[in-house]
Design a protein around this motif. Structure first.
Motif, PDB file in Angstrom:
ATOM      1  N   SER A  52      59.592  67.487  -0.335  1.00  0.00           N
ATOM      2  CA  SER A  52      59.005  67.206   0.635  1.00  0.00           C
ATOM      3  C   SER A  52      57.672  69.111   0.887  1.00  0.00           C
ATOM      4  CB  SER A  52      59.834  67.665   2.167  1.00  0.00           C
ATOM      5  OG  SER A  52      60.781  68.780   1.907  1.00  0.00           O
ATOM      6  N   TRP A  53      57.453  69.082   1.855  1.00  0.00           N
ATOM      7  CA  TRP A  53      55.693  70.014   1.811  1.00  0.00           C
ATOM      8  C   TRP A  53      56.618  71.601   2.395  1.00  0.00           C
ATOM      9  CZ3 TRP A  53      55.420  73.392   6.169  1.00  0.00           C
ATOM     10  CH2 TRP A  53      55.196  73.042   7.277  1.00  0.00           C
ATOM     11  N   GLY A  54      57.889  71.508   3.036  1.00  0.00           N
ATOM     12  CA  GLY A  54      58.382  72.750   2.978  1.00  0.00           C
ATOM     13  C   GLY A  54      59.790  72.501   1.842  1.00  0.00           C
ATOM     14  N   GLY A  55      59.170  71.888   1.422  1.00  0.00           N
ATOM     15  CA  GLY A  55      60.407  72.341  -0.150  1.00  0.00           C
ATOM     16  C   GLY A  55      62.011  71.883   0.888  1.00  0.00           C
ATOM     17  N   ASP A  56      62.228  71.461   1.740  1.00  0.00           N
ATOM     18  CA  ASP A  56      63.642  71.547   2.732  1.00  0.00           C
ATOM     19  C   ASP A  56      63.965  69.985   2.072  1.00  0.00           C
ATOM     20  OD1 ASP A  56      62.767  72.118   5.448  1.00  0.00           O
ATOM     21  OD2 ASP A  56      63.080  73.501   4.019  1.00  0.00           O
ATOM     22  N   PHE A  57      63.023  69.125   1.410  1.00  0.00           N
ATOM     23  CA  PHE A  57      63.921  67.936   1.520  1.00  0.00           C
ATOM     24  C   PHE A  57      63.569  67.375  -0.172  1.00  0.00           C
ATOM     25  CE2 PHE A  57      65.577  66.223   4.975  1.00  0.00           C
ATOM     26  CZ  PHE A  57      64.664  67.230   6.110  1.00  0.00           C
ATOM     27  N   THR A  58      64.516  67.029  -1.112  1.00  0.00           N
ATOM     28  CA  THR A  58      64.525  66.374  -2.198  1.00  0.00           C
ATOM     29  C   THR A  58      64.572  65.303  -2.570  1.00  0.00           C
ATOM     30  OG1 THR A  58      66.030  67.624  -3.478  1.00  0.00           O
ATOM     31  CG2 THR A  58      64.040  69.162  -3.334  1.00  0.00           C
ATOM     32  N   PHE A  59      63.615  64.147  -3.455  1.00  0.00           N
ATOM     33  CA  PHE A  59      64.232  62.786  -3.890  1.00  0.00           C
ATOM     34  C   PHE A  59      64.307  62.654  -5.287  1.00  0.00           C
ATOM     35  CE2 PHE A  59      64.459  62.351   0.494  1.00  0.00           C
ATOM     36  CZ  PHE A  59      63.669  62.084   1.489  1.00  0.00           C
ATOM     37  N   TYR A  60      65.153  62.187  -5.691  1.00  0.00           N
ATOM     38  CA  TYR A  60      65.130  61.321  -6.977  1.00  0.00           C
ATOM     39  C   TYR A  60      65.423  60.022  -7.601  1.00  0.00           C
ATOM     40  CZ  TYR A  60      65.872  66.741  -7.385  1.00  0.00           C
ATOM     41  OH  TYR A  60      66.092  68.103  -7.678  1.00  0.00           O
ATOM     42  N   ALA A  61      65.260  59.477  -8.645  1.00  0.00           N
ATOM     43  CA  ALA A  61      65.248  58.361  -9.006  1.00  0.00           C
ATOM     44  C   ALA A  61      66.870  58.267  -9.598  1.00  0.00           C
ATOM     45  CB  ALA A  61      64.315  58.310 -10.052  1.00  0.00           C
ATOM     46  N   ASP A  62      67.463  57.766  -9.779  1.00  0.00           N
ATOM     47  CA  ASP A  62      69.570  57.441 -10.327  1.00  0.00           C
ATOM     48  C   ASP A  62      68.614  57.647 -11.162  1.00  0.00           C
ATOM     49  OD1 ASP A  62      69.959  54.186  -7.811  1.00  0.00           O
ATOM     50  OD2 ASP A  62      69.926  56.702  -7.663  1.00  0.00           O
ATOM     51  N   PHE A  63      68.212  57.431 -12.095  1.00  0.00           N
ATOM     52  CA  PHE A  63      68.155  57.091 -13.756  1.00  0.00           C
ATOM     53  C   PHE A  63      68.490  58.782 -14.175  1.00  0.00           C
ATOM     54  CE2 PHE A  63      63.748  57.887 -13.989  1.00  0.00           C
ATOM     55  CZ  PHE A  63      63.129  56.530 -12.941  1.00  0.00           C
ATOM     56  N   VAL A  64      67.718  60.250 -13.134  1.00  0.00           N
ATOM     57  CA  VAL A  64      67.595  61.042 -13.601  1.00  0.00           C
ATOM     58  C   VAL A  64      68.673  61.987 -12.309  1.00  0.00           C
ATOM     59  CG1 VAL A  64      65.327  60.933 -13.758  1.00  0.00           C
ATOM     60  CG2 VAL A  64      65.724  61.959 -11.827  1.00  0.00           C
ATOM     61  N   LYS A  65      69.492  61.562 -11.545  1.00  0.00           N
ATOM     62  CA  LYS A  65      69.765  62.499 -10.747  1.00  0.00           C
ATOM     63  C   LYS A  65      71.350  63.164 -11.606  1.00  0.00           C
ATOM     64  CE  LYS A  65      69.677  59.296  -6.452  1.00  0.00           C
ATOM     65  NZ  LYS A  65      70.537  59.087  -5.436  1.00  0.00           N
ATOM     66  N   GLY A  66      71.159  64.384 -11.099  1.00  0.00           N
ATOM     67  CA  GLY A  66      72.019  65.910 -11.844  1.00  0.00           C
ATOM     68  C   GLY A  66      71.511  65.899 -13.187  1.00  0.00           C
ATOM     69  N   ARG A  67      70.087  65.201 -13.480  1.00  0.00           N
ATOM     70  CA  ARG A  67      69.730  66.017 -14.732  1.00  0.00           C
ATOM     71  C   ARG A  67      69.001  67.124 -14.134  1.00  0.00           C
ATOM     72  NH1 ARG A  67      68.386  62.796 -18.950  1.00  0.00           N
ATOM     73  NH2 ARG A  67      66.986  61.027 -17.548  1.00  0.00           N
ATOM     74  N   PHE A  68      67.820  66.226 -14.104  1.00  0.00           N
ATOM     75  CA  PHE A  68      66.443  66.510 -13.583  1.00  0.00           C
ATOM     76  C   PHE A  68      66.476  67.566 -11.798  1.00  0.00           C
ATOM     77  CE2 PHE A  68      63.754  63.768 -16.008  1.00  0.00           C
ATOM     78  CZ  PHE A  68      64.126  64.133 -16.852  1.00  0.00           C
ATOM     79  N   THR A  69      65.770  68.761 -11.928  1.00  0.00           N
ATOM     80  CA  THR A  69      65.460  69.081 -10.389  1.00  0.00           C
ATOM     81  C   THR A  69      64.080  69.770 -10.176  1.00  0.00           C
ATOM     82  OG1 THR A  69      67.890  70.406 -10.966  1.00  0.00           O
ATOM     83  CG2 THR A  69      66.161  71.418  -9.441  1.00  0.00           C
ATOM     84  N   ILE A  70      63.811  69.269  -9.477  1.00  0.00           N
ATOM     85  CA  ILE A  70      62.636  69.742  -8.952  1.00  0.00           C
ATOM     86  C   ILE A  70      62.558  70.734  -7.773  1.00  0.00           C
ATOM     87  CG2 ILE A  70      61.776  68.200  -6.524  1.00  0.00           C
ATOM     88  CD1 ILE A  70      59.398  67.142  -7.115  1.00  0.00           C
ATOM     89  N   SER A  71      62.122  71.787  -7.821  1.00  0.00           N
ATOM     90  CA  SER A  71      60.947  72.228  -6.724  1.00  0.00           C
ATOM     91  C   SER A  71      59.610  72.826  -6.563  1.00  0.00           C
ATOM     92  CB  SER A  71      61.888  73.679  -7.768  1.00  0.00           C
ATOM     93  OG  SER A  71      61.373  73.942  -9.145  1.00  0.00           O
TER      94      SER A  71
END
Length: 123
Positions: A52-71
């Protein structure tokens, strides 16, 4: 208008890591939701992650959860995708995207796209 320029792609062995960066210019970066899509050879483009624009919310596809991190770093107008434990099936061109609405990214219809950066994971 918003310009998005990705970097950080390359060749890595399975189990390795890469960090993709997306530098944004143009309109006020801090008001945009940002995200990443990818497209593997011969496959449809697919959603990977968004923030999200504030960085408060992040979303991931199931196939990358636990491996990828967005910031995101608002001061640098940059969004990152840290990719760990990479698998050969992560091989794709990764695209940075931006939109005022997170929902547009989730729907696969963001207004702005980068040119893409290629990631190749060898087995």
């Amino acid at each position: 208008q918003v310009q998005l320029v990705e970097s950080g792609g390359g060749l890595v062995q399975a189990g390795g890591s890469l960090r993709l960066s997306c530098a944004a210019s143009g309109r006020t970066f801090s008001r945009f939701a940002m995200g990443w899509f990818r497209q593997a050879p011969g496959k449809e483009r697919e959603f990977v992650s968004s923030i999200s624009w504030g960085g408060d919310f992040t979303f991931y596809a199931d196939f990358v959860k636990g491996r990828f991190t967005i910031s995101r770093d608002v001061a640098k107008n940059t969004v990152y995708l840290q990719m760990n434990s990479l698998k050969p099936e992560d091989t794709a061109v990764y695209y940075c995207v931006a939109d005022y609405e997170s929902s547009a990214i989730s729907a696969g219809q963001p207004d702005y796209w980068g040119q893409g950066t290629e990631v190749t994971v060898s087995s």
